[in-house]
Scaffold this motif. Structure first.
Motif: not given
Length: 421
Positions: A236-240, A271-274, A327-335
């Protein structure tokens, strides 16, 4: 064993106070949020029956072996820099905390609170209950304000964001999470008092008090990294992010603006795509799907845009392997993920460590639930070092000044508890 408890809030305070005298404690608090994937309201893992401490290199293998030997409840944390084990990456920035990269323990005593019932999993449940019940609650003295420093001045942060956007313009990355550390040296705090206050000021669904010897993680995280329920994986990534308003109508307008904001929607969908891509490593073919896109969830200080991505787990894949695969989660990394992590190592000025790692548990049925370590204070009492990070997503459309302000907004609860900058 289920033991009746009359006053649950008081019992939780006493239980945490008693637990904090042990060398290892993991206290996970949902603060009453309605979570379809939550297994309990509160979990308290206390004392060490067995443990594993690992640095980057073979940490996931060591955890896998530890899990084989401890098939019951275990809890612990993954540090962000385990990225160097999952990919060909490195971390050379300053690290004032010196936490291990991974620590898990099998507890002597476990307390689970669900639907008003208190279950004790222990060789001596009645004795544990009596010891907790006999606790005299400590009255905390007011914490003197702490003089926090930042690794970046406001202008340095803004300049760094502009530099990152040049990489976006060149096509090196599309989005990244850029973080800054706020810290204090030669500082003593009362971890239990700070956590109690933080959880009061900012009650969130993945709040955590974690102690390992002299090291403390005091968290008010709103974000789930990854959970397993049966054969289902959930991320459940948070972005926004948008600041809340005390006026109900203004607050509702802010929510609608967040729901329709092009930059926030853009960073969330990237991030959802990632995350979808990360989950394919562990998924049965064709089972990755987005259950909820752009869901708006409200917390004490902020509205957040949260998406839910799920899949069916491949047969024969262990829980530890499923965690390692994402790991690590996409919401804290990027694409793209690896490029973003490489760039942030250049632009950031401190090692993330446990920040933007994960804390949680594995249960006897091999389900697990892990948060994202954000909105979290880290403290090494032996080194007298206090630290927390805040970050924001940088995209082509990001406004550097607003991104700096978003960092301060995310840090607001911790700042308030510590006395501010």
């Amino acid at each position: 064993m289920i033991i009746p408890v009359q006053d649950l809030p008081l019992f939780k305070q006493k239980a945490l106070q008693w637990a904090s005298s042990f060398d290892a404690v993991c206290y996970l608090e949902s603060n009453g949020f309605n979570d379809p994937y939550g297994k309990f309201n509160t979990l308290i893992a206390i004392g060490v029956k067995d443990e594993v401490t690992a640095q980057v290199g073979s940490a996931f293998d060591q955890l896998e072996a530890f899990r084989q030997n401890n098939p019951g409840w275990i809890s612990g944390f993954f540090g962000y820099d385990l990225k160097n084990e999952t990919e060909l990456l490195s971390s050379a920035n300053p690290d004032g905390l010196q936490f291990p990269d991974l620590y898990f323990f099998a507890p002597l005593h476990l307390i689970i609170i669900k639907d008003g019932k208190v279950e004790f999993i222990s060789d001596e449940p009645e004795q544990v209950f009596d010891l907790i019940d006999q606790q005299e609650l400590i009255i905390y003295k007011e914490q003197p304000a702490i003089a926090l420093k930042s690794r970046f001045s406001r202008q340095e942060y803004i300049d760094a964001v502009k530099g990152i956007q040049e990489h976006i313009n060149r096509g090196d990355i599309y989005v990244t999470n850029f973080c800054q550390e706020f810290f204090a040296e030669h500082t003593t705090i009362d971890p239990l008092a700070i956590f109690t206050q933080l959880n009061k000021v900012s009650p969130n669904p993945f709040s955590t008090f974690f102690k390992w010897k002299d090291n403390y993680i005091l968290g008010a995280s709103p974000e789930r990294f990854l959970a397993k329920r049966g054969t289902k994986l959930i991320s459940q990534p948070i972005k926004g992010t948008a600041k809340r308003d005390a006026d109900i109508q203004a607050d509702e307008l802010i929510k609608q603006q967040l729901r329709n904001h092009p930059k926030e929607l853009q960073e969330n969908v990237m991030i959802v795509d990632l995350v979808r891509n990360d989950l394919t490593r562990s998924a049965k073919q064709g089972t990755v799907k987005t259950e909820e896109l752009f869901g708006i969830h409200s917390f004490q200080y902020v509205h957040q845009m949260i998406s839910t991505v799920v899949c069916e787990l491949q047969e024969g894949l262990s829980a530890v392997q499923a965690i390692k695969n994402t790991f690590p989660m996409g919401s804290m990394t990027g694409a793209p993920k690896i490029s973003a992590m490489q760039l942030m190592e250049q632009y950031e000025r401190s090692k993330r460590g446990v920040y933007s790692g994960a804390i949680g548990y594995l249960s006897p049925d091999n389900d697990f639930d892990l948060n994202v370590v954000i909105r979290t204070l880290l403290y090494n009492s032996a080194r007298q070092y206090v630290s927390f990070h805040a970050g924001s997503a940088i995209t082509y459309h990001a406004d550097p000044v607003k991104e700096y302000e978003e960092c301060l907004l995310k840090a607001q609860a911790v700042m308030e508890v510590l006395g501010g900058l």
